[in-house]
Design an enzyme around this catalytic site. Structure first.
Site: not given
Length: 414
Positions: A185-186
């Site tokens: 996600g990051d």
């Protein structure tokens, strides 16, 4: 303190880096990974990235292991903050707000990864900063984006994996879902933010008008779910964990060999024929039960006929032997450990493992996956200590004297 000129300038040669983004100035007001990785990509490609940290509360990724060098500096932090400058600035102080506005006049890009609304509460939102520099690119990375009913919710990487659908799809069908084993996600949000930032910069160079680049972890993770959305919208089929299988092609997955596992994707008629010939079973090409891609996909046929054939082929060899036999002819690759990947001659030839100084030690870390034919190999500078470049940045960009800087430090602004 001397007054600050409002004239916009790009990074001078003594402060800037070489590369396609040389001369572009980036103010990086981010921490951990979703944000620092975005600005690191820009720094690798030549931008002058100035990491802005609160003097009393710097990026806490500086405390993340593993550590290197005599001072035990975080190599994790270094991997995402190499090639940057670092200054301290307290954005909660009135003097700090004034200084950031002055820096914005000298910058092309500002990147932040606060929860939406935080910069507005500080009096430093896009509308305010755009008045200082109408061409400013304001890149905002957050869990849910700047619009929508959930925009104000806090988020971490796992949040993005959870609400983007990826978590629910990963793992094995007879067990609870499993998060992807990295901070996807990051990382994905950072990469999309880098693309959007460069696109917005191109438009600003053409029109003189900047804009907001709004990237969310949820959006980024959702975009990585392949065919899950259309399977649902067209067929009401909700994707769920299927282990190492694929929803509509076989054979295509993980298979055991002498010393581990390989990926084999020979599901097309072309690759199936080549595979049969390579492993000494040419007669299987015309076997009426398994002679087409559609027949081989049938679950019963696959379990009863195809899996035993593949296990017989691969169990006789090691990963390296299988790649030597078939790697150039069919989609067959060793499933490698990180140790094997780091030492892979191809990965090394692609410069995807680079030496970066961390304090007194050289550390091998991930390189830049973007390869531009005219860029060459960027010089790798170590990640800076907190506020290491205060004197250089504040004097060269804003004309502060050493006395100004010391005064601001003493009062807690820097």
């Amino acid at each position: 303190m001397d007054s600050v000129s409002s004239e916009h300038v790009t990074a001078n040669n003594s402060m800037g880096r070489t590369g396609p983004l040389s001369g572009v100035v980036v103010l990086d007001i981010t921490r951990v990974v979703a944000g620092p990785y975005c600005s690191m990509m820009l720094a690798d490609m030549g931008a002058t990235v100035i990491k802005v940290e609160n003097p009393a509360d710097p990026d806490y990724a500086r405390t993340f292991p593993p550590f290197a060098g005599d001072a035990q500096f975080s190599a994790f932090f270094s991997q995402y903050n190499r090639n940057k400058k670092a200054i301290t600035l307290n954005l909660k102080s009135e003097e700090g707000k004034t200084i950031l506005k002055a820096l914005v006049k000298k910058a092309n890009i500002l990147i932040e990864n606060f929860r939406p609304g935080t910069m507005d509460k500080l009096g430093l939102g896009y509308e305010v900063l755009a008045k200082e520099n109408p061409a400013l690119i304001y890149t905002a990375i957050s869990g849910f984006g700047r619009t929508g009913p959930n925009s104000s919710r806090p988020a971490f990487d796992n949040t993005g994996q959870a609400v983007g659908g990826l978590w629910s799809m990963n793992g094995y069908e007879d067990r609870p879902p499993v998060r992807v084993g990295t901070i996807i996600g990051d990382l994905s949000a950072s990469l999309y933010a880098a693309v959007g930032t460069v696109a917005a910069l191109r438009e600003a160079e053409r029109s003189g008008i900047g804009q907001v680049v709004d990237v969310s972890q949820q959006d980024s993770v959702l975009s990585l779910t392949e065919n899950a959305v259309i399977r649902y919208t067209l067929e009401n089929d909700v994707a769920s964990p299927i282990g190492n299988n694929h929803p509509f092609v076989r054979p295509y997955g993980q298979y055991p060999c002498k010393d581990g596992y390989v990926f084999f994707g020979g599901y097309t008629d072309k690759f199936w024929k080549i595979s049969c010939q390579l492993f000494g079973n040419a007669e299987l090409v015309n076997d009426p039960e398994i002679d087409t891609m559609e027949k081989r996909f049938n679950e019963d046929t696959y379990k009863r006929r195809i899996e035993p054939i593949l296990n017989n082929w691969f169990s006789r060899y090691t990963k390296a032997e299988l790649e030597e036999i078939a790697g150039d002819k069919i989609p067959l690759s060793a499933i490698k450990t990180i140790a094997e990947v780091v030492e892979d001659p191809h990965v090394i030839a692609r410069k995807m493992i680079v030496d970066v100084p961390v304090d007194t030690q050289m550390v091998r870390m991930i390189g830049n996956p973007i390869h531009l034919s005219n860029m060459g190999s960027p010089k790798m500078d170590q990640a800076p200590n907190v506020g290491a470049d205060n004197a250089e940045i504040y004097s060269s960009l804003l004309g502060f004297s050493s006395e100004d800087i010391e005064h601001l430090r003493a009062e807690g602004t820097l």
